[in-house]
Scaffold this motif. Structure first.
Motif, PDB file in Angstrom:
ATOM      1  N   PHE A 252       0.827  -1.196   0.000  1.00  0.00           N
ATOM      2  CA  PHE A 252       0.000   0.000   0.000  1.00  0.00           C
ATOM      3  C   PHE A 252       0.870   1.259   0.000  1.00  0.00           C
ATOM      4  N   VAL A 253       1.927   1.269   0.814  1.00  0.00           N
ATOM      5  CA  VAL A 253       2.817   2.434   0.868  1.00  0.00           C
ATOM      6  C   VAL A 253       3.554   2.600  -0.460  1.00  0.00           C
ATOM      7  N   LEU A 254       3.989   1.492  -1.049  1.00  0.00           N
ATOM      8  CA  LEU A 254       4.623   1.567  -2.378  1.00  0.00           C
ATOM      9  C   LEU A 254       3.667   2.163  -3.398  1.00  0.00           C
ATOM     10  N   PHE A 255       2.417   1.752  -3.302  1.00  0.00           N
ATOM     11  CA  PHE A 255       1.404   2.298  -4.205  1.00  0.00           C
ATOM     12  C   PHE A 255       1.251   3.808  -4.011  1.00  0.00           C
ATOM     13  N   LEU A 256       1.207   4.253  -2.734  1.00  0.00           N
ATOM     14  CA  LEU A 256       1.029   5.681  -2.458  1.00  0.00           C
ATOM     15  C   LEU A 256       2.152   6.525  -3.057  1.00  0.00           C
ATOM     16  N   VAL A 257       3.382   6.041  -2.961  1.00  0.00           N
ATOM     17  CA  VAL A 257       4.528   6.835  -3.444  1.00  0.00           C
ATOM     18  C   VAL A 257       4.765   6.657  -4.941  1.00  0.00           C
ATOM     19  N   SER A 258       3.917   5.874  -5.607  1.00  0.00           N
ATOM     20  CA  SER A 258       4.093   5.648  -7.045  1.00  0.00           C
ATOM     21  C   SER A 258       3.419   6.720  -7.903  1.00  0.00           C
ATOM     22  N   LEU A 259       2.829   7.742  -7.276  1.00  0.00           N
ATOM     23  CA  LEU A 259       2.119   8.778  -8.030  1.00  0.00           C
ATOM     24  C   LEU A 259       2.988   9.436  -9.102  1.00  0.00           C
ATOM     25  N   PRO A 260       4.236   9.828  -8.810  1.00  0.00           N
ATOM     26  CA  PRO A 260       5.051  10.441  -9.879  1.00  0.00           C
ATOM     27  C   PRO A 260       5.238   9.522 -11.078  1.00  0.00           C
ATOM     28  N   VAL A 261       5.381   8.230 -10.808  1.00  0.00           N
ATOM     29  CA  VAL A 261       5.539   7.260 -11.907  1.00  0.00           C
ATOM     30  C   VAL A 261       4.262   7.194 -12.727  1.00  0.00           C
ATOM     31  N   MET A 262       3.127   7.170 -12.065  1.00  0.00           N
ATOM     32  CA  MET A 262       1.846   7.116 -12.756  1.00  0.00           C
ATOM     33  C   MET A 262       1.648   8.354 -13.640  1.00  0.00           C
ATOM     34  N   LEU A 263       2.085   9.510 -13.147  1.00  0.00           N
ATOM     35  CA  LEU A 263       1.970  10.744 -13.931  1.00  0.00           C
ATOM     36  C   LEU A 263       2.826  10.677 -15.197  1.00  0.00           C
ATOM     37  N   PHE A 269      -2.985   5.518 -16.487  1.00  0.00           N
ATOM     38  CA  PHE A 269      -2.329   5.049 -15.264  1.00  0.00           C
ATOM     39  C   PHE A 269      -2.700   5.941 -14.075  1.00  0.00           C
ATOM     40  N   LEU A 270      -2.833   7.232 -14.336  1.00  0.00           N
ATOM     41  CA  LEU A 270      -3.250   8.146 -13.270  1.00  0.00           C
ATOM     42  C   LEU A 270      -4.672   7.825 -12.828  1.00  0.00           C
ATOM     43  N   TYR A 271      -5.550   7.545 -13.799  1.00  0.00           N
ATOM     44  CA  TYR A 271      -6.919   7.166 -13.459  1.00  0.00           C
ATOM     45  C   TYR A 271      -6.940   5.881 -12.621  1.00  0.00           C
ATOM     46  N   PHE A 272      -6.091   4.936 -12.986  1.00  0.00           N
ATOM     47  CA  PHE A 272      -6.001   3.683 -12.239  1.00  0.00           C
ATOM     48  C   PHE A 272      -5.559   3.965 -10.807  1.00  0.00           C
ATOM     49  N   TYR A 273      -4.557   4.826 -10.660  1.00  0.00           N
ATOM     50  CA  TYR A 273      -4.047   5.193  -9.337  1.00  0.00           C
ATOM     51  C   TYR A 273      -5.163   5.822  -8.498  1.00  0.00           C
ATOM     52  N   LEU A 274      -5.866   6.774  -9.076  1.00  0.00           N
ATOM     53  CA  LEU A 274      -6.927   7.467  -8.348  1.00  0.00           C
ATOM     54  C   LEU A 274      -8.064   6.525  -7.982  1.00  0.00           C
TER      55      LEU A 274
END
Length: 341
Positions: A252-263, A269-274
């Protein structure tokens, strides 16, 4: 049943607020006190804890004070184990109080079921303020702590760990004592060795102890950060992931900090993250709302979830880096040796 003796080992440090009630809950058990030995292993307290224990021992001869020179919990546990020769041993926290029939019911059940190596009950949380009430609520929900049944009050049966376990004496002779390298997670690691050896751990919800919940979100976060960090060290020692549920917080924490990668990867990918983030927030909100009695309580329960999940996950990831990649031991890290109670 009344022929079996039991030693109750209590690790304590600066527990003047709780230690007397803890010991009294044992001396007032309806189990014969001549068969009960209470060993308080004090980690060089700077408050009145030792004085309180000495005063009680003057009235109750089965209460004994030992000094834990190494201060950490596993040394206290092992000090008490080596200082006793009873049929059973119980590891009890100083923040806990046993219900009056706890020992009678527990030993009766163990004598009737010789296949059980360790027996434990559930925690009945006691709240000191709004923060502790929210923390206790979050820690009693499956979303907060996974399948830690002794916290969630799940049904009776065999489990992988319990709080305040009562162990048969021969268990320690067979698999050894608590690992003194582990400042945290020593009970989980011991129970893992126990089940690997072939022992069985049983949760009996009829056994209940009152537990005074910590009242600080900061301490809760630090506690679970340490749990996550030390869990990596346990996994390394045994060369295996000891439970699946421990992997979800770091993921979960890895997922949270993956926002820059998703962007960088693009809109989808951003939609998936959100979408995933919103799903977590919705589930956390649902569990919090289901248990809350006010908006403030809801907010505090929600914050407790974040402390539990992000704290453990972040500690686990830092542990992976320090312990696995750099080969460090948590013992070398002063912050990981300082307890948060």
């Amino acid at each position: 049943m009344y022929g079996s003796s039991i030693a109750i080992v209590i690790a304590a440090k600066n527990e003047e607020k709780y230690i007397e009630k803890c010991i009294t809950s044992i001396t007032e058990q309806n189990y014969p006190q001549e068969l009960v030995k209470i060993i308080v292993c004090d980690g060089k307290s700077t408050d009145r804890t030792p004085d309180i224990v000495k005063a009680i021992s003057g009235v109750s001869p089965n209460v004994e004070l030992l000094i834990n020179e190494r201060e950490a919990a596993p040394f206290a546990f092992n000090l008490g184990i080596r200082h006793s020769n009873t049929n059973y041993l119980m590891i009890l926290g100083a923040h806990a109080e046993l219900k009056p029939n706890y020992l009678t019911d527990a030993i009766s059940f163990l004598e009737a079921h010789p296949e059980i190596s360790c027996l434990g009950g559930i925690l009945d949380n006691v709240y000191e303020n709004e923060a502790s009430k929210a923390i206790g609520t979050a820690m009693s929900l499956p979303f907060g702590v996974g399948n830690a049944h002794f916290r969630t009050g799940a049904q009776e049966g065999f489990v992988d760990t319990v709080a305040f376990g009562i162990y048969k004496r021969e268990i320690f002779e067979a698999i050894g004592v608590f690992d003194e390298e582990l400042i945290r997670n020593q009970d989980d690691e011991f129970n893992y060795r126990l089940t690997k050896w072939g022992g069985k751990i049983y949760l009996l919800p009829a056994l209940q102890s009152r537990y005074f919940v910590r009242a600080s979100f900061k301490k809760l976060f630090r506690q679970y950060y340490q749990y996550g960090y030390w869990k990596v060290f346990v996994n390394k020692k045994h060369k295996i992931v000891t439970s699946v549920r421990q992997l979800f917080p770091p993921m979960f924490v890895l997922f949270l900090v993956s926002l820059p990668v998703m962007l960088l990867l693009g809109t989808w990918f951003l939609y998936f993250y959100l979408a995933i983030l919103c799903l977590y927030l919705l589930i956390a909100s649902w569990f919090a709302a289901k248990s809350a009695n006010s908006f403030k309580n809801f907010s505090n329960i929600f914050l407790s979830f974040l402390c539990l999940h992000v704290g453990y996950g972040a500690g686990y990831l830092v542990g992976l880096y320090d312990v696995l990649l750099l080969g460090k031991s948590p013992v070398q890290n002063a912050k990981m040796k300082t307890l948060t109670r």
